[in-house]
Design an enzyme around this catalytic site. Structure first.
Site, short mmCIF file in Angstrom:
data_model
loop_
_atom_site.label_atom_id
_atom_site.label_comp_id
_atom_site.label_asym_id
_atom_site.label_seq_id
_atom_site.Cartn_x
_atom_site.Cartn_y
_atom_site.Cartn_z
N THR A 39 -4.02 3.51 4.50
CA THR A 39 -3.30 4.37 4.29
C THR A 39 -3.12 5.94 3.23
O THR A 39 -3.51 7.14 3.37
CB THR A 39 -1.41 3.97 4.62
OG1 THR A 39 -1.99 3.29 5.78
CG2 THR A 39 -0.96 5.34 4.73
N TYR A 40 -3.10 4.22 1.58
CA TYR A 40 -3.66 5.68 0.75
C TYR A 40 -4.36 6.34 0.99
O TYR A 40 -5.11 7.62 0.41
CB TYR A 40 -3.46 4.30 -0.54
CG TYR A 40 -3.65 4.73 -1.41
CD1 TYR A 40 -3.18 6.28 -2.12
CD2 TYR A 40 -5.15 4.55 -2.65
CE1 TYR A 40 -4.01 6.28 -3.64
CE2 TYR A 40 -5.38 4.93 -3.92
CZ TYR A 40 -4.87 6.19 -4.39
OH TYR A 40 -5.72 6.49 -5.43
N LEU A 69 2.36 -0.04 1.85
CA LEU A 69 1.64 -1.08 0.90
C LEU A 69 0.29 -0.48 1.29
O LEU A 69 -0.78 -1.55 1.00
CB LEU A 69 2.34 -2.24 1.51
CG LEU A 69 3.41 -2.80 1.06
CD1 LEU A 69 3.88 -4.09 0.73
CD2 LEU A 69 3.38 -3.01 -1.38
N SER A 70 -0.26 -0.09 2.58
CA SER A 70 -1.41 0.20 3.50
C SER A 70 -2.76 0.51 1.89
O SER A 70 -2.40 1.54 1.84
CB SER A 70 -1.44 -0.02 4.84
OG SER A 70 -2.74 0.89 4.95
N PRO A 71 -3.79 -0.21 1.69
CA PRO A 71 -4.62 0.55 0.73
C PRO A 71 -5.30 1.42 1.78
O PRO A 71 -5.57 2.25 1.28
CB PRO A 71 -5.44 -0.31 0.16
CG PRO A 71 -5.32 -1.81 1.65
CD PRO A 71 -4.39 -1.35 1.52
#
Length: 199
Positions: free
Chosen positions: A15-16, A11-13
């Site tokens: 990480t994206y 869910l982490s932006p």
């Protein structure tokens, strides 16, 4: 040969925004990676943090400015307010765990594909068809989304406990050989330099 424990949330932006740079760095240095998806919303309160919805307005205002800047730097599309955030990250996390156990595909592409679905495609990664599509595009059997659910749940829970014990407090978080810690996609250059022996 160096080994990287990679703690992340699907869910982490941030990480994206790491894209597949970790895999490129590890490939250059011959390092291995263990992918450890974690429940980031459960990690925050255990390590002194708060979920975005509970943070001070000034922190959220900064996040709203910084994420688009980071996306622009990375040349990546980012929807600051995705249609399905937050959502249940467990199904996608279980799929990553099952794929890692099964082998045969590209784990970095799978993780990035799941995150891209959230932050660039407005898809709900709690839905089976979305997860199966990500698995297939990364070279894995889409049926992995339906298998190993008990193992996935147990590993997902164990990853959280390992993360807390290892000093992880956010995502993405990289630990090299159990010692050197790097937090955030903006520390990947430091990780690269560490593996090269220059930092």
């Amino acid at each position: 040969m160096a080994h990287i424990d990679y703690y992340f949330s699907t869910l982490s932006p941030f990480t994206y925004l790491a894209g597949t740079r970790l895999e490129e760095i590890a490939g250059r240095h011959g390092a291995t990676i263990t992918y450890k998806p974690i429940d980031i919303m459960a990690l925050f309160p255990r390590t002194g943090g708060l979920p975005p919805g509970e943070r001070h307005p000034s922190r959220n205002a900064y996040r709203a400015q910084d994420l688009p800047r980071q996306a622009k730097k990375a040349g990546m599309k980012l929807n600051l307010k995705p249609a399905h955030f937050p959502t249940n990250a467990a199904p996608s996390s279980y799929a990553v765990i099952a794929a890692q156990n099964a082998g045969g595909g590209h784990l970095g592409a799978l993780v990035h594909g799941i995150l891209h679905a959230v932050w660039a495609e407005d898809l709900d990664i709690a839905e089976d068809d979305v997860v199966k599509g990500c698995l297939e595009r990364a070279g894995f059997d889409p049926g992995l989304a339906d298998s190993g659910l008990l193992t996935g749940a147990e590993t997902y829970a164990a990853n959280l406990e390992e993360a807390v014990a290892a000093g992880v407090f956010g995502a993405p978080f990289y630990i090299v050989d159990g010692e050197q810690k790097f937090w955030g996609q903006d520390r990947l250059d430091d990780l690269d330099m560490h593996l090269s022996g220059t930092l």
